[in-house]
Design a protein around this motif. Structure first.
Motif, PDB file in Angstrom:
ATOM      1  N   ASP A  71       0.825  -1.212   0.000  1.00 54.02           N
ATOM      2  CA  ASP A  71       0.000   0.000   0.000  1.00 54.02           C
ATOM      3  C   ASP A  71       0.861   1.265   0.000  1.00 54.02           C
ATOM      4  OD1 ASP A  71      -2.504  -1.424   0.257  1.00 54.02           O
ATOM      5  OD2 ASP A  71      -2.006  -1.741   2.381  1.00 54.02           O
ATOM      6  N   ILE A  72       0.213   2.385  -0.303  1.00 43.58           N
ATOM      7  CA  ILE A  72       0.810   3.707  -0.094  1.00 43.58           C
ATOM      8  C   ILE A  72       0.138   4.291   1.143  1.00 43.58           C
ATOM      9  CG2 ILE A  72       1.179   6.024  -1.011  1.00 43.58           C
ATOM     10  CD1 ILE A  72       1.105   4.859  -3.809  1.00 43.58           C
ATOM     11  N   ASN A 129      -2.607  10.068  -3.873  1.00 44.70           N
ATOM     12  CA  ASN A 129      -3.404   9.482  -4.953  1.00 44.70           C
ATOM     13  C   ASN A 129      -2.845   9.856  -6.321  1.00 44.70           C
ATOM     14  OD1 ASN A 129      -5.902   7.969  -3.940  1.00 44.70           O
ATOM     15  ND2 ASN A 129      -5.946   9.809  -2.680  1.00 44.70           N
ATOM     16  N   VAL A 185       1.113  -0.947  -8.558  1.00 42.43           N
ATOM     17  CA  VAL A 185       0.894  -0.855  -7.118  1.00 42.43           C
ATOM     18  C   VAL A 185      -0.309  -1.737  -6.789  1.00 42.43           C
ATOM     19  CG1 VAL A 185       0.419   0.656  -5.158  1.00 42.43           C
ATOM     20  CG2 VAL A 185       1.740   1.526  -7.095  1.00 42.43           C
ATOM     21  N   ARG A 214       0.187   7.682  -6.832  1.00 37.69           N
ATOM     22  CA  ARG A 214      -0.167   6.309  -7.221  1.00 37.69           C
ATOM     23  C   ARG A 214      -0.556   6.249  -8.693  1.00 37.69           C
ATOM     24  NH1 ARG A 214      -3.941   2.479  -8.031  1.00 37.69           N
ATOM     25  NH2 ARG A 214      -3.649   0.475  -6.959  1.00 37.69           N
ATOM     26  N   THR A 215      -1.346   7.219  -9.142  1.00 37.41           N
ATOM     27  CA  THR A 215      -1.764   7.255 -10.549  1.00 37.41           C
ATOM     28  C   THR A 215      -0.556   7.396 -11.468  1.00 37.41           C
ATOM     29  OG1 THR A 215      -3.885   8.250  -9.956  1.00 37.41           O
ATOM     30  CG2 THR A 215      -3.163   8.506 -12.227  1.00 37.41           C
ATOM     31  N   LYS A 257      -3.685  -0.005  -1.898  1.00 43.39           N
ATOM     32  CA  LYS A 257      -4.443   1.239  -1.977  1.00 43.39           C
ATOM     33  C   LYS A 257      -3.717   2.359  -1.232  1.00 43.39           C
ATOM     34  CE  LYS A 257      -8.852  -1.289  -1.924  1.00 43.39           C
ATOM     35  NZ  LYS A 257     -10.152  -1.459  -1.194  1.00 43.39           N
ATOM     36  N   VAL A 258      -4.280   3.561  -1.336  1.00 41.91           N
ATOM     37  CA  VAL A 258      -3.827   4.686  -0.521  1.00 41.91           C
ATOM     38  C   VAL A 258      -4.588   4.638   0.797  1.00 41.91           C
ATOM     39  CG1 VAL A 258      -3.768   7.192  -0.295  1.00 41.91           C
ATOM     40  CG2 VAL A 258      -3.233   6.124  -2.498  1.00 41.91           C
TER      41      VAL A 258
END
Length: 489
Positions: free
Chosen positions: A188-189, A280, A293, A283-284, A296-297
């Motif tokens: 995860d982030i 977010n 990845v 991550r994108t 999730k955030v």
């Protein structure tokens, strides 16, 4: 308060001596052609002739101009106060209503920004770090989590004061992952910050929401607005001049205005959670760049049992000195409120506005600020419940001249005719000689700071006007007229 009677009499005598055909001294009265008309009242007008300036002292000229404004139709029904002060002699040169508590508007930021400099130092920076836990295998797969560690950076992603954009920060983070050889994240982030748990806050007491024609309109939305009260969509080219309250409609996502504010007093910033937006977007960007990845955030404010982590990249905000400069030059409300919260966190361990207010008022008390008449409700000056006296402002500004951060503080103030919110005032006389914070609310106009006189002295002044008649431009002209002869002190 000075006794003006002797100055009025001498001005009248001088005027009759130099202008034999003139039996009275006139003053301007307010009408639609205000600045082109004269009345027949036997009162002094602002002293402007060469003869008067030659014979009367600069102090007498200041006193006469102040006295004239007491009868000026723009100011005569207003509540206003004025002080010009000599920091070397510690004496008042001229004053009017100097002990009257008045709404200071954005000159409140003078207190907020100085407290931050005093507590944190002008070189203080906020850190936003990228870290990871776990291990990276031979294929570049991270079996662990990425961590975004925030510290409440109020400039994060804004480009304000030289702050990096989100794109720049993410590019730097991507470079860090490349140096670590990470090509995939099997985890995860995690956003971790104990500061600023979202930027949602109840507005302070008696805050006017978004007022027309002000340079400091807070960016935000309001909740539970009734769409029936939305009168018109305001175009980007400008605001309507006959409506009062502006906000970003949560229904149409555009700026609208209404004749009265129907919100519930909850303010949210344009980006309600800056760290979440950064995470977010990060991550994108990773996914678009081919770095998968799997997780999730996830926000996690605190971590009782933290994993072992390695630092990948660290972003430093601009210095506090830079932030203060931007805040005072642009009268930036969001930065001022963030500085208030940062001060509260540093001293009391939480990020609430209430803690910030307590820290600022306690700091002022410890610095022997004149607390009489002070009511400090927010960091930016949006609340009409804020109050301060002109004499306390000038003594406060005088006390700062011995502080090690005074140069940074002084430089942060807009310069008359040249920079910031004073760029369009003192374009002629006083250009480059007035260094002051401005303040504007509906029917409130304020100015406080320093004067560099023609003889090279530095004087301190405060001029606050509440509940004036006419337009704000009319008040600005009268403020310039009051301060003009002080440049010869």
């Amino acid at each position: 308060m000075v006794n003006y009677r002797k100055y009025i009499s001498s001005a009248a005598v001088l005027a009759s001596g130099f202008f034999l055909a003139q039996s009275t001294v006139s003053t301007v009265l307010y009408s639609q052609a205000y600045d082109n008309q004269r009345s027949t009242l036997n009162l002094p007008s602002p002293v402007t002739s060469v003869a008067e300036r030659t014979i009367l002292s600069a102090k007498e000229l200041v006193d006469i101009n102040v006295n004239t404004m007491m009868a000026d139709p723009v100011l005569k029904n207003a509540t206003w106060g004025f002080v010009v002060y000599d920091p070397k002699t510690k004496k008042v040169i001229s004053s009017y209503n100097e002990n009257t508590p008045l709404v200071p508007a954005s000159t409140t930021k003078l207190l907020t920004t100085e407290t931050a400099l005093n507590l944190l130092g002008e070189n203080y920076r906020w850190m936003t770090q990228l870290e990871y836990s776990g291990t990276v295998d031979e294929n570049g797969v991270l079996n662990g989590n990425l961590y975004l560690i925030g510290s409440g950076d109020p400039s994060l992603g804004t480009n304000k004061a030289g702050a990096w954009s989100y794109r720049d920060i993410i590019s730097d983070f991507m470079g860090g992952l490349s140096r670590e050889g990470i090509r995939k994240v099997n985890g995860d982030i995690i956003i971790q910050t104990a500061l600023f748990k979202g930027n949602i806050a109840v507005l302070p007491e008696n805050v006017v929401w978004l007022e027309n024609n002000n340079y400091y309109l807070p960016v935000g939305t309001t909740r539970e607005i009734n769409p029936a009260n939305e009168k018109l969509i305001v175009k980007k080219s400008g605001f309507s001049s006959d409506k009062k309250y502006f906000y970003v409609s949560p229904y149409v996502k555009q700026m609208v205005y209404a004749e009265k504010y129907e919100g519930d007093g909850t303010l949210t910033t344009k980006l309600p959670d800056a760290p979440a937006y950064l995470a977010n977007t990060f991550r994108t960007t990773l996914v678009k760049s081919g770095i998968g990845v799997t997780g999730k955030v996830i926000p996690k404010m605190t971590d009782a049992a933290p994993e072992a982590r390695k630092l990948v990249a660290a972003y430093k905000s601009p210095t506090l000195g830079d932030i203060v400069f931007y805040t005072n030059q642009h009268s930036d409300n969001s930065l001022a409120e963030a500085l208030l919260k940062t001060a509260g966190f540093q001293k009391m361990g939480d990020q609430t506005s209430e803690s910030g207010r307590m820290v600022v008022t306690e700091h002022l008390r410890n610095e022997s600020f004149d607390m009489m008449g002070l009511n400090y409700m927010d960091g930016s000056g949006l609340s009409r419940s804020n109050n301060v006296t002109p004499i306390s402002q000038v003594k406060f500004l005088t006390s700062l001249m011995d502080e090690k951060y005074y140069k940074t503080y002084f430089t942060s103030l807009p310069v008359g005719g040249q920079s910031g919110t004073l760029k369009r005032m003192f374009i002629g006389t006083g250009n480059g000689q007035v260094f002051a914070k401005t303040g504007t609310l509906n029917k409130v106009k304020t100015l406080a700071g320093y004067l560099k006189t023609n003889s090279g002295k530095t004087l301190v002044f405060s001029l606050m006007v509440n509940n004036y008649s006419g337009s704000v431009d009319m008040v600005k002209k009268r403020m310039e007229k009051i301060l003009e002869p002080a440049l010869d002190l």
